[in-house]
Design a protein around this motif. Structure first.
Motif: not given
Length: 431
Positions: A2, A20, A22, A24-25, A35-36, A38-40, A382-383
């Motif tokens: 990213s 991770y 990838e 996480l922000e 909420t990240g 990534d929208g999750r 995380r998944r």
């Protein structure tokens, strides 16, 4: 990679690790969920490294901070009277159980431990300190010196003369066959031997975590620290309880983790959860010990008015909602559900107390600690929408310390996700 990760790597030090594959922000939070970018949305079972004690967007804390900001006074320093600082110190002194206690505020647990070490070495006129193996006390020059975990040490240079004691190494070959009583007896004999052979007179202090945070939530057996203190008292050696991760009722059984050992220390250090994300730490100690420094002393940012507003509101919330009782009630809900994991070849141990849990991962073929499998479980969790931490002497221990406002439903959800994640990784490792 990213765009933000590339920028991070360009300007931040390489040793500033990220979780991770990838990273996480986190862009938002409410209750025990974040909420990240990534929208999750994720259930947070690590709480900013045991720091967001009340979770996210807590009205009582937010409103207290907003009231302070509205005064226009964000900072004054300790050269002026700070009402919020005095009020918080009064509460902590009362809760500490330490006679005639006084409090000094800092910005972090590292600074708190530095201050406690300064108090002890000044009082005893000695640079000699006892610490436990597998411990972690901060990232500064002095606190790294008393940290008993090689993976966090950058240098052998030290401002202190440190002797390390046993406390959480029951799995070592020398102790593996012992029960708690025999282990405590062996540890106390070792302490006496250290005092008789390796240490000069007037040793300053023992600093110890009731539960070793970075060490993978490893815990001395109940009574060991009390047995140590009996020996220390014979020599006038001071005892510092590092409660940076264990304070405020998180262990469930007592308000301070040291309560499990029946010990009233000479000083307690604290930080992390007290500010619910705002930077605050400190030391509460016997008045004569705190007053023993003779040089000038101030703190520019310690006890900052905004941080004090957040900390007062956070501590009031903990007490008003009896979050210690919540930790005591929900800890077994999670831990009892995790214990069956020890039947899996890749799980070496499951342990915990209150809202602090750990799962230790091992290579199923050799039994050796497996950081790779721990990282794989982190990814699998995380998944599934769960954030957890990692630690231990060899980086193979999964750590969980959810916000203390977690509900029964949250506790069961996180527990079940973790069970699924560990089971998935174990199946792949043993296929």
């Amino acid at each position: 990679m990213s765009e933000l990760l590339a920028r991070h790597r360009a300007v931040m030090p390489s040793w500033l690790s990220l979780y991770y594959d990838e990273p996480l922000e986190i862009t938002g939070g409410k209750g025990v969920r974040v909420t990240g970018a990534d929208g999750r949305t994720y259930l947070d079972f690590f709480a900013g490294i045991v720091t967001n004690m009340l979770g996210y967007d807590v009205a009582e804390v937010r409103e207290a901070v907003e009231r302070q900001l509205a005064t226009g006074v964000v900072h004054t320093s300790t050269l002026y009277l700070l009402r919020g600082q005095v009020e918080l110190a009064e509460k902590i002194a009362r809760l500490s159980g330490i006679p005639d206690a006084k409090v000094f505020f800092t910005n972090s647990g590292t600074e708190a431990n530095e201050t406690a070490l300064l108090l002890a070495t000044r009082a005893r006129g000695s640079d000699q300190v006892l610490a436990l193996r597998n411990s972690y006390h901060g990232r500064s020059f002095g606190t790294i010196a008393v940290t008993g975990n090689r993976s966090w040490k950058n240098s052998s240079l030290s401002p202190l003369n440190v002797h390390y004691l046993h406390g959480t190494d029951r799995d070592a070959p020398a102790f593996r066959a012992m029960d708690d009583a025999a282990y405590i007896e062996a540890c106390v004999a070792d302490l006496r031997d250290v005092l008789a052979t390796a240490a000069a007179p007037d040793l300053a202090c023992l600093i110890a975590e009731p539960v070793q945070g970075v060490g993978g939530f490893a815990t001395p057996p109940p009574g060991l620290l009390a047995a140590y203190k009996e020996v220390l008292d014979e020599e006038g050696i001071l005892f510092i309880a590092d409660e940076v991760q264990t304070g405020w009722g998180r262990t469930g059984a007592s308000f301070w983790g040291i309560g499990a050992h029946g010990v009233v220390p000479d000083a307690i250090t604290f930080a992390k959860g007290l500010g619910n994300g705002f930077a605050v730490g400190g030391v509460v100690a016997r008045g004569d010990l705190m007053d023993g420094l003779t040089a000038n002393g101030v703190s520019t940012f310690g006890g900052n008015p905004v941080a004090m507003a957040a900390a007062n509101a956070t501590l009031d919330y903990v007490l008003d909602h009896d979050l210690q009782a919540n930790a005591a009630a929900l800890g077994p809900v999670v831990l009892d559900g995790l214990r069956p994991l020890t039947a899996l070849p890749s799980v070496a141990a499951v342990r915990g107390t209150g809202l602090m849990f750990a799962v230790e991962m091992a290579d199923p073929a050799t039994g050796a600690p497996s950081p790779a499998l721990a990282a794989a479980v982190q990814e699998a969790a995380r998944r599934r929408g769960l954030l957890i931490g990692k630690g231990g002497l060899r980086g193979n221990v999964l750590r969980m310390a959810p916000p203390m406002v977690v509900t029964g439903a949250d506790a069961r959800e996180g527990r079940d996700i973790l069970v699924d994640a560990v089971t998935e990784v174990d199946a792949a490792a043993t296929a």
